[in-house]
Scaffold this motif. Structure first.
Motif, PDB file in Angstrom:
ATOM      1  N   THR A  30       0.870  -1.168  -0.094  1.00  0.00           N
ATOM      2  CA  THR A  30       0.092   0.012  -0.008  1.00  0.00           C
ATOM      3  C   THR A  30       0.893   1.228   0.124  1.00  0.00           C
ATOM      4  OG1 THR A  30      -1.576  -1.188   1.279  1.00  0.00           O
ATOM      5  CG2 THR A  30      -1.729   1.188   1.290  1.00  0.00           C
ATOM      6  N   THR A  31       0.816   1.926  -1.146  1.00  0.00           N
ATOM      7  CA  THR A  31       1.651   3.246  -1.215  1.00  0.00           C
ATOM      8  C   THR A  31       0.502   4.313  -1.462  1.00  0.00           C
ATOM      9  OG1 THR A  31       2.166   2.847  -3.668  1.00  0.00           O
ATOM     10  CG2 THR A  31       3.625   2.054  -1.950  1.00  0.00           C
ATOM     11  N   VAL A 293       9.203   3.287  -1.729  1.00  0.00           N
ATOM     12  CA  VAL A 293       7.970   2.577  -1.647  1.00  0.00           C
ATOM     13  C   VAL A 293       7.564   2.917  -0.024  1.00  0.00           C
ATOM     14  CG1 VAL A 293       8.489   0.705  -3.168  1.00  0.00           C
ATOM     15  CG2 VAL A 293       9.033   0.451  -0.738  1.00  0.00           C
ATOM     16  N   ASP A 294       6.288   2.530   0.351  1.00  0.00           N
ATOM     17  CA  ASP A 294       5.883   2.566   1.804  1.00  0.00           C
ATOM     18  C   ASP A 294       6.663   1.476   2.676  1.00  0.00           C
ATOM     19  OD1 ASP A 294       4.383   2.815   4.166  1.00  0.00           O
ATOM     20  OD2 ASP A 294       2.541   2.562   3.185  1.00  0.00           O
ATOM     21  N   LEU A 309       8.480   7.777  10.173  1.00  0.00           N
ATOM     22  CA  LEU A 309       8.106   8.956  10.176  1.00  0.00           C
ATOM     23  C   LEU A 309       6.927   9.161   8.859  1.00  0.00           C
ATOM     24  CD1 LEU A 309       7.415  11.904  11.397  1.00  0.00           C
ATOM     25  CD2 LEU A 309       9.182  12.670   9.879  1.00  0.00           C
ATOM     26  N   THR A 310       7.250   8.903   7.766  1.00  0.00           N
ATOM     27  CA  THR A 310       6.542   8.779   6.619  1.00  0.00           C
ATOM     28  C   THR A 310       7.599   8.039   5.578  1.00  0.00           C
ATOM     29  OG1 THR A 310       5.221   9.747   4.874  1.00  0.00           O
ATOM     30  CG2 THR A 310       7.475  10.916   5.641  1.00  0.00           C
ATOM     31  N   SER A 311       7.099   7.854   4.248  1.00  0.00           N
ATOM     32  CA  SER A 311       8.145   7.294   3.185  1.00  0.00           C
ATOM     33  C   SER A 311       7.888   8.094   1.924  1.00  0.00           C
ATOM     34  CB  SER A 311       7.664   5.972   2.818  1.00  0.00           C
ATOM     35  OG  SER A 311       8.003   5.034   4.048  1.00  0.00           O
ATOM     36  N   LYS A 350       0.887   9.846   3.012  1.00  0.00           N
ATOM     37  CA  LYS A 350       0.106  10.183   3.822  1.00  0.00           C
ATOM     38  C   LYS A 350      -1.194   9.729   4.451  1.00  0.00           C
ATOM     39  CE  LYS A 350      -2.628  13.436   0.861  1.00  0.00           C
ATOM     40  NZ  LYS A 350      -2.827  14.680   0.587  1.00  0.00           N
ATOM     41  N   ALA A 351      -1.192   8.326   3.895  1.00  0.00           N
ATOM     42  CA  ALA A 351      -2.461   7.809   4.372  1.00  0.00           C
ATOM     43  C   ALA A 351      -2.524   7.487   5.757  1.00  0.00           C
ATOM     44  CB  ALA A 351      -2.435   6.368   3.546  1.00  0.00           C
ATOM     45  N   GLU A 352      -3.946   7.548   6.534  1.00  0.00           N
ATOM     46  CA  GLU A 352      -3.857   7.268   7.709  1.00  0.00           C
ATOM     47  C   GLU A 352      -3.577   5.913   8.361  1.00  0.00           C
ATOM     48  OE1 GLU A 352      -7.595   7.658  11.143  1.00  0.00           O
ATOM     49  OE2 GLU A 352      -7.988   8.082   9.237  1.00  0.00           O
TER      50      GLU A 352
END
Length: 395
Positions: A30-31, A293-294, A309-311, A350-352
């Motif tokens: 999931t990205t 990637v995520d 933190l994020t990707s 930025k997906a929850e």
């Protein structure tokens, strides 16, 4: 430190040397960016009467298509295509050495057996002659442009070759780090001084500088001098492990940056980056930004908080799927393309539930993304005339 530009010849020379490994491992498919048979009956590349069912080969590095990162994301693009065209099939081909000459030889040996060859990484750049010798086969080349026998970049009707503007994704990583840091010390770790890695470095530094100027912060990009990158004998700074497959060095470098006070580290170093992840997990108070990637699932740290933190993203799977669909539908066109934010090919997660960014940081990233997308902000790259200290959109 002022970064100087490097000529496009750097990129050409690297294509003949090796491949950019993925930025790390991820078990998530999931990205979220801002926002098969034989060749019998096959038509020539560019024809409008393609069979819907495609016999596809995907040629990867020794890490294989289940590396959880660069290779797997591209493979997921093939699988996504096959969901729409279920009579198609894919054969993963793992070239065990990763040596460019061996990779090209493997592709040359296998090409006639398939409708499409999806070729991954810099080490596959030398397929120009192979593609010319196999005009009935379509090629999708990821992270490099095709070169001829003399190493010159060429453009072919049966090769769709994609590069990504890593400096854009690096810019978003730099912004995220600068907006979220509490120590005001952040860092970027890359592997080797290939154009893509330099792009990530320069983009990250530019993102930090952008935040410092726009939001009146004073965040420092920490560099360990003994790990600085060098191109043609010139120091370009940054933090380079020197290898994509040296987890031990990655851990040592990560520990050194943490000791210097860094609380957020952007990691774009292949398997070497796993060592940085380990250092962050052991520290317990450090966050990491993944790439390509995520990587949120890789941030799991036992009962402690996730370290991701994020990707930041290179949206490869979407573009592989898109080109395979074009081949199946008879609309495929070869070319050498640079994929950027304007095609949603770079971005950030930025997906929850897949990041730990504040709402304010996401809002600021979204605002900057729109400016990158429309060309107001142009982060510097390894071949640009601009630097992380002076680029369009900074002033």
């Amino acid at each position: 430190m002022m970064r100087k530009k490097f000529l496009a010849v750097l990129m050409t020379s690297v294509f003949a040397v090796t491949m950019l490994a993925g930025c790390g491992n991820s078990n998530s498919g999931t990205t979220t960016a801002t926002n098969a048979s034989t060749n019998e009956g096959q038509t020539s590349a560019g024809d409008t009467e393609k069979n819907e069912a495609l016999n596809i080969a995907i040629v990867s590095s020794p890490n294989g298509v289940d590396d959880g990162s660069f290779n797997e994301d591209n493979y997921n693009g093939v699988l996504s295509f096959i969901e729409k065209f279920p009579d198609s099939k894919v054969t993963p081909i793992r070239e065990e050495t990763g040596v460019p000459a061996n990779v090209v030889e493997k592709i040359s040996t296998e090409a006639a057996n398939y409708d499409v060859m999806v070729c991954l990484g810099f080490q596959a750049a030398g397929i120009g002659t192979v593609a010319q010798d196999n005009p009935d086969v379509d090629f999708i080349l990821v992270d490099s442009y095709p070169t001829d026998a003399d190493g010159n970049t060429i453009e072919l009707d049966n090769v769709y070759a994609m590069l990504f503007a890593e400096q854009e994704s690096g810019f978003f990583a730099g912004m995220a780090a600068a907006l979220e840091t509490t120590s005001n010390k952040v860092a970027v770790v890359t592997a080797q001084t290939f154009p893509s890695n330099i792009n990530y470095q320069y983009g990250f530094e530019a993102g930090v500088n952008y935040v410092n100027k726009k939001y009146n912060k004073s965040v420092e990009c920490v560099e360990i001098k003994s790990y600085a990158g060098s191109v043609s004998g010139e120091d370009i700074g940054g933090n380079y492990t020197g290898n994509f497959n040296d987890e031990a060095t990655g851990k040592v470098l990560g520990e050194a940056l943490i000791k210097e006070g860094c609380d957020i580290i952007f990691v774009a170093a292949g398997a070497s980056g796993n060592g940085v992840f380990t250092a962050a997990k052991e520290a317990g108070n450090v966050k990491v930004i993944g790439c390509d990637v995520d990587q949120y699932d890789d941030g799991v740290n036992g009962t402690k908080d996730n370290i991701i933190l994020t990707s930041v993203l290179k949206v490869m799977s979407l573009n592989v799927d898109k080109q395979l669909t074009a081949i199946a539908e008879g609309t495929f066109k070869g070319g050498n393309v640079l994929l950027q934010a304007d095609t949603d090919s770079t971005g950030y997660v930025k997906a929850e539930g897949r990041n730990q960014l504040s709402e304010d940081t996401i809002s600021k990233l979204d605002e900057a993304y729109a400016l990158v997308k429309d060309g107001t902000i142009v982060p510097p790259s390894s071949t640009s005339d601009t630097t992380p200290e002076d680029f369009p959109g900074l002033n």
